[in-house]
Design a protein around this motif. Structure first.
Motif, PDB file in Angstrom:
ATOM      1  N   PHE A 132      -2.140  15.127  -0.249  1.00 47.56           N
ATOM      2  CA  PHE A 132      -0.806  14.964  -0.823  1.00 47.56           C
ATOM      3  C   PHE A 132      -0.786  14.774  -2.337  1.00 47.56           C
ATOM      4  CE2 PHE A 132      -0.462  13.353   3.587  1.00 47.56           C
ATOM      5  CZ  PHE A 132       0.468  14.250   4.055  1.00 47.56           C
ATOM      6  N   GLY A 133      -1.937  14.700  -2.965  1.00 50.66           N
ATOM      7  CA  GLY A 133      -1.955  14.490  -4.400  1.00 50.66           C
ATOM      8  C   GLY A 133      -1.853  13.019  -4.773  1.00 50.66           C
ATOM      9  N   VAL A 134      -1.868  12.754  -6.060  1.00 48.99           N
ATOM     10  CA  VAL A 134      -1.958  11.366  -6.534  1.00 48.99           C
ATOM     11  C   VAL A 134      -0.677  10.574  -6.267  1.00 48.99           C
ATOM     12  CG1 VAL A 134      -2.263   9.880  -8.548  1.00 48.99           C
ATOM     13  CG2 VAL A 134      -3.677  11.918  -8.291  1.00 48.99           C
ATOM     14  N   ILE A 135       0.481  11.097  -6.681  1.00 44.64           N
ATOM     15  CA  ILE A 135       1.719  10.313  -6.596  1.00 44.64           C
ATOM     16  C   ILE A 135       2.116  10.041  -5.148  1.00 44.64           C
ATOM     17  CG2 ILE A 135       4.154  10.180  -7.210  1.00 44.64           C
ATOM     18  CD1 ILE A 135       2.219   9.994  -9.557  1.00 44.64           C
ATOM     19  N   ARG A 136       2.274  11.093  -4.364  1.00 44.84           N
ATOM     20  CA  ARG A 136       2.667  10.894  -2.961  1.00 44.84           C
ATOM     21  C   ARG A 136       1.577  10.187  -2.178  1.00 44.84           C
ATOM     22  NH1 ARG A 136       4.787  16.067  -0.035  1.00 44.84           N
ATOM     23  NH2 ARG A 136       2.995  17.031  -1.057  1.00 44.84           N
ATOM     24  N   GLY A 137       0.332  10.512  -2.485  1.00 45.98           N
ATOM     25  CA  GLY A 137      -0.783   9.846  -1.804  1.00 45.98           C
ATOM     26  C   GLY A 137      -0.803   8.359  -2.092  1.00 45.98           C
ATOM     27  N   LEU A 138      -0.568   7.986  -3.352  1.00 45.88           N
ATOM     28  CA  LEU A 138      -0.555   6.569  -3.723  1.00 45.88           C
ATOM     29  C   LEU A 138       0.581   5.831  -3.029  1.00 45.88           C
ATOM     30  CD1 LEU A 138      -1.679   4.280  -5.482  1.00 45.88           C
ATOM     31  CD2 LEU A 138      -0.146   5.032  -7.308  1.00 45.88           C
ATOM     32  N   LEU A 139       1.774   6.428  -3.015  1.00 47.23           N
ATOM     33  CA  LEU A 139       2.911   5.802  -2.333  1.00 47.23           C
ATOM     34  C   LEU A 139       2.609   5.589  -0.849  1.00 47.23           C
ATOM     35  CD1 LEU A 139       5.906   7.733  -3.954  1.00 47.23           C
ATOM     36  CD2 LEU A 139       5.224   5.354  -4.360  1.00 47.23           C
ATOM     37  N   LEU A 140       2.008   6.591  -0.221  1.00 48.96           N
ATOM     38  CA  LEU A 140       1.658   6.480   1.188  1.00 48.96           C
ATOM     39  C   LEU A 140       0.664   5.360   1.438  1.00 48.96           C
ATOM     40  CD1 LEU A 140       1.164  10.046   2.772  1.00 48.96           C
ATOM     41  CD2 LEU A 140       2.628   8.192   3.610  1.00 48.96           C
ATOM     42  N   VAL A 141      -0.379   5.319   0.631  1.00 47.66           N
ATOM     43  CA  VAL A 141      -1.449   4.331   0.835  1.00 47.66           C
ATOM     44  C   VAL A 141      -0.941   2.916   0.604  1.00 47.66           C
ATOM     45  CG1 VAL A 141      -3.648   3.493  -0.086  1.00 47.66           C
ATOM     46  CG2 VAL A 141      -3.338   5.924   0.369  1.00 47.66           C
ATOM     47  N   VAL A 142      -0.201   2.698  -0.477  1.00 46.27           N
ATOM     48  CA  VAL A 142       0.302   1.351  -0.772  1.00 46.27           C
ATOM     49  C   VAL A 142       1.275   0.891   0.315  1.00 46.27           C
ATOM     50  CG1 VAL A 142       1.664  -0.030  -2.387  1.00 46.27           C
ATOM     51  CG2 VAL A 142      -0.077   1.552  -3.247  1.00 46.27           C
ATOM     52  N   PHE A 143       2.150   1.796   0.767  1.00 54.00           N
ATOM     53  CA  PHE A 143       3.084   1.460   1.845  1.00 54.00           C
ATOM     54  C   PHE A 143       2.339   1.070   3.117  1.00 54.00           C
ATOM     55  CE2 PHE A 143       5.146   3.007   5.744  1.00 54.00           C
ATOM     56  CZ  PHE A 143       6.262   2.189   5.780  1.00 54.00           C
ATOM     57  N   ASN A 144       1.366   1.898   3.516  1.00 52.04           N
ATOM     58  CA  ASN A 144       0.643   1.639   4.756  1.00 52.04           C
ATOM     59  C   ASN A 144      -0.250   0.406   4.661  1.00 52.04           C
ATOM     60  OD1 ASN A 144       1.400   3.840   6.573  1.00 52.04           O
ATOM     61  ND2 ASN A 144       0.493   5.173   5.062  1.00 52.04           N
ATOM     62  N   ALA A 145      -0.913   0.253   3.525  1.00 52.12           N
ATOM     63  CA  ALA A 145      -1.795  -0.900   3.351  1.00 52.12           C
ATOM     64  C   ALA A 145      -1.000  -2.202   3.371  1.00 52.12           C
ATOM     65  CB  ALA A 145      -2.579  -0.771   2.046  1.00 52.12           C
ATOM     66  N   THR A 146       0.171  -2.192   2.733  1.00 50.04           N
ATOM     67  CA  THR A 146       1.014  -3.400   2.716  1.00 50.04           C
ATOM     68  C   THR A 146       1.586  -3.682   4.104  1.00 50.04           C
ATOM     69  OG1 THR A 146       1.608  -2.936   0.411  1.00 50.04           O
ATOM     70  CG2 THR A 146       2.980  -4.515   1.606  1.00 50.04           C
ATOM     71  N   SER A 147       2.042  -2.640   4.788  1.00 51.95           N
ATOM     72  CA  SER A 147       2.592  -2.813   6.140  1.00 51.95           C
ATOM     73  C   SER A 147       1.522  -3.290   7.111  1.00 51.95           C
ATOM     74  CB  SER A 147       3.180  -1.485   6.637  1.00 51.95           C
ATOM     75  OG  SER A 147       4.203  -1.030   5.794  1.00 51.95           O
ATOM     76  N   GLY A 148       0.340  -2.671   7.048  1.00 50.10           N
ATOM     77  CA  GLY A 148      -0.747  -3.071   7.934  1.00 50.10           C
ATOM     78  C   GLY A 148      -1.232  -4.476   7.657  1.00 50.10           C
ATOM     79  N   ALA A 149      -1.320  -4.841   6.369  1.00 46.59           N
ATOM     80  CA  ALA A 149      -1.741  -6.196   6.005  1.00 46.59           C
ATOM     81  C   ALA A 149      -0.714  -7.227   6.487  1.00 46.59           C
ATOM     82  CB  ALA A 149      -1.925  -6.296   4.494  1.00 46.59           C
ATOM     83  N   PHE A 220       4.151  -9.771  -1.808  1.00 45.75           N
ATOM     84  CA  PHE A 220       4.267  -9.228  -3.160  1.00 45.75           C
ATOM     85  C   PHE A 220       2.894  -9.080  -3.821  1.00 45.75           C
ATOM     86  CE2 PHE A 220       8.719 -10.760  -2.790  1.00 45.75           C
ATOM     87  CZ  PHE A 220       9.331  -9.545  -3.057  1.00 45.75           C
ATOM     88  N   ALA A 221       1.984 -10.009  -3.550  1.00 46.03           N
ATOM     89  CA  ALA A 221       0.630  -9.890  -4.093  1.00 46.03           C
ATOM     90  C   ALA A 221      -0.072  -8.667  -3.521  1.00 46.03           C
ATOM     91  CB  ALA A 221      -0.175 -11.151  -3.782  1.00 46.03           C
ATOM     92  N   THR A 222       0.170  -8.383  -2.242  1.00 43.82           N
ATOM     93  CA  THR A 222      -0.434  -7.210  -1.604  1.00 43.82           C
ATOM     94  C   THR A 222       0.182  -5.924  -2.145  1.00 43.82           C
ATOM     95  OG1 THR A 222      -0.834  -8.482   0.424  1.00 43.82           O
ATOM     96  CG2 THR A 222      -0.897  -6.095   0.608  1.00 43.82           C
ATOM     97  N   LEU A 223       1.500  -5.890  -2.206  1.00 42.78           N
ATOM     98  CA  LEU A 223       2.213  -4.695  -2.655  1.00 42.78           C
ATOM     99  C   LEU A 223       1.816  -4.288  -4.073  1.00 42.78           C
ATOM    100  CD1 LEU A 223       4.499  -2.633  -2.015  1.00 42.78           C
ATOM    101  CD2 LEU A 223       6.091  -4.265  -3.071  1.00 42.78           C
ATOM    102  N   ILE A 224       1.723  -5.273  -4.954  1.00 43.77           N
ATOM    103  CA  ILE A 224       1.412  -4.977  -6.355  1.00 43.77           C
ATOM    104  C   ILE A 224      -0.097  -4.918  -6.587  1.00 43.77           C
ATOM    105  CG2 ILE A 224       1.676  -5.802  -8.727  1.00 43.77           C
ATOM    106  CD1 ILE A 224       4.281  -7.200  -7.756  1.00 43.77           C
ATOM    107  N   GLY A 225      -0.809  -5.846  -5.967  1.00 44.40           N
ATOM    108  CA  GLY A 225      -2.239  -5.978  -6.249  1.00 44.40           C
ATOM    109  C   GLY A 225      -3.096  -4.842  -5.733  1.00 44.40           C
ATOM    110  N   LEU A 226      -2.630  -4.118  -4.713  1.00 49.84           N
ATOM    111  CA  LEU A 226      -3.422  -3.025  -4.160  1.00 49.84           C
ATOM    112  C   LEU A 226      -3.261  -1.714  -4.931  1.00 49.84           C
ATOM    113  CD1 LEU A 226      -3.053  -3.489  -0.287  1.00 49.84           C
ATOM    114  CD2 LEU A 226      -4.966  -4.126  -1.746  1.00 49.84           C
ATOM    115  N   ILE A 227      -2.317  -1.670  -5.857  1.00 56.31           N
ATOM    116  CA  ILE A 227      -2.046  -0.415  -6.570  1.00 56.31           C
ATOM    117  C   ILE A 227      -3.248   0.088  -7.377  1.00 56.31           C
ATOM    118  CG2 ILE A 227      -0.648   0.638  -8.401  1.00 56.31           C
ATOM    119  CD1 ILE A 227       1.734  -0.965  -7.381  1.00 56.31           C
ATOM    120  N   PRO A 228      -3.915  -0.759  -8.190  1.00 59.79           N
ATOM    121  CA  PRO A 228      -5.033  -0.224  -8.991  1.00 59.79           C
ATOM    122  C   PRO A 228      -6.157   0.380  -8.152  1.00 59.79           C
ATOM    123  CG  PRO A 228      -4.334  -2.349  -9.842  1.00 59.79           C
ATOM    124  CD  PRO A 228      -3.626  -2.169  -8.550  1.00 59.79           C
ATOM    125  N   ALA A 229      -6.647  -0.342  -7.147  1.00 61.47           N
ATOM    126  CA  ALA A 229      -7.740   0.165  -6.316  1.00 61.47           C
ATOM    127  C   ALA A 229      -7.296   1.378  -5.503  1.00 61.47           C
ATOM    128  CB  ALA A 229      -8.258  -0.935  -5.390  1.00 61.47           C
TER     129      ALA A 229
END
Length: 278
Positions: A132-149, A220-229
């Motif tokens: 999906f590329g960087v932008i859509r891929g990043l949105l997907l990953v952050v959404f899923n990682a935050t929801s799963g966490a 909020f720490a998960t949502l924001i903090g996972l963005i760089p990695a």
């Protein structure tokens, strides 16, 4: 009935003598020790865990049943970069032709894995970047990682205390002590932990409700903090051919950058302490 003495700590908070004994170094050594030699979950807790797991599996199967037919024999969870390359080749056209259905299946799988601490979400993040590329891929990953966490947080709140005390007693004591020292700037500290690899994200997910981290701080720490990695991982997914192993993702330069970003999040806490001691 024996009287209970009231003690006062350095912050002016009160607690009774019985609770003070529970916080003593001797009692802390017993955390996890009482679970030695036996499975820590009671029958009720085990039944609750199985029930939640079964509900997730049923939901996952329902999602898969609505997806267009595919060659499932060629699809499996990747365990290496070479597995991921093969999976990407099989899914590229499918993800393009049935994008909405594929994203639903992808999200369901990612959240399921994150909730039950199943290894492999890093490959899912790489796959998002590759497809999906960087932008859509990043949105997907952050959404899923935050929801799963978040899902893992509530599952641990339900049955996690005995399990975490059994699996990681020393790490839990360390985490509890660090959280107790940083209550006033808890969000900053949680951001630091999420951005840097100081503690595994899986451990943070299951231990946070046990050490009384409020959900809004955790979220909020998960949502924001996972963005760089997540950005680093998703971007790497664009060049799977250049990767030899997952270790290539986090070289010294990358780790140094993550710690630098993480240090910014705890800078207000450091400055406040400095003013206090001056």
């Amino acid at each position: 009935m024996a009287a209970t003495r009231i003690l006062i700590n350095d912050n002016g908070r009160q607690w009774d003598e019985e609770n003070a004994k529970e916080d003593s170094p001797t009692s802390k050594k017993q955390i996890g020790a009482k679970w030695e030699g036996r499975f820590p979950l009671s029958k009720w807790e085990l039944a609750a865990a199985v029930s939640v797991f079964s509900l997730f599996v049923i939901g996952l199967l329902c999602v898969y049943s609505t997806m267009p037919a595919a060659e499932y024999g060629n699809i499996k969870l990747p365990r290496s970069i070479s597995d991921l390359r093969i999976l990407k080749d099989h899914l590229a056209n499918y993800a393009k032709d049935y994008q909405a259905q594929f994203i639903l299946g992808y999200c369901s799988t990612y959240i399921f894995m994150q909730t039950f601490m199943i290894p492999g979400t890093i490959f899912m993040s790489l796959l998002a970047g590759a497809l999906f590329g960087v932008i859509r891929g990043l949105l997907l990953v952050v959404f899923n990682a935050t929801s799963g966490a978040s899902s893992c947080y509530f599952l641990s709140k339900l049955i996690g205390r005995p399990l975490v005390s059994w699996l990681w007693p020393e790490k839990l004591r360390f985490f509890q002590a660090e959280i107790a020292k940083r209550r006033e700037k808890l969000l900053n500290y949680m951001l630091f932990l999420r951005i840097t690899p100081t503690l595994p994200n899986t451990f943070i997910n299951v231990a946070s409700p046990i050490v009384d981290i409020p959900f809004h701080v955790f979220f909020f720490a998960t949502l924001i903090g996972l963005i760089p990695a997540s950005y680093i991982t998703v971007r790497a997914g664009l060049a799977l051919g250049d990767l030899k192993s997952v270790r290539d993702l986090y070289d010294f330069k990358t780790l140094a950058m993550l710690f630098l970003i993480g240090s910014v999040s705890i800078l207000p806490t450091i400055l406040k302490r400095k003013r206090t001691y001056e």
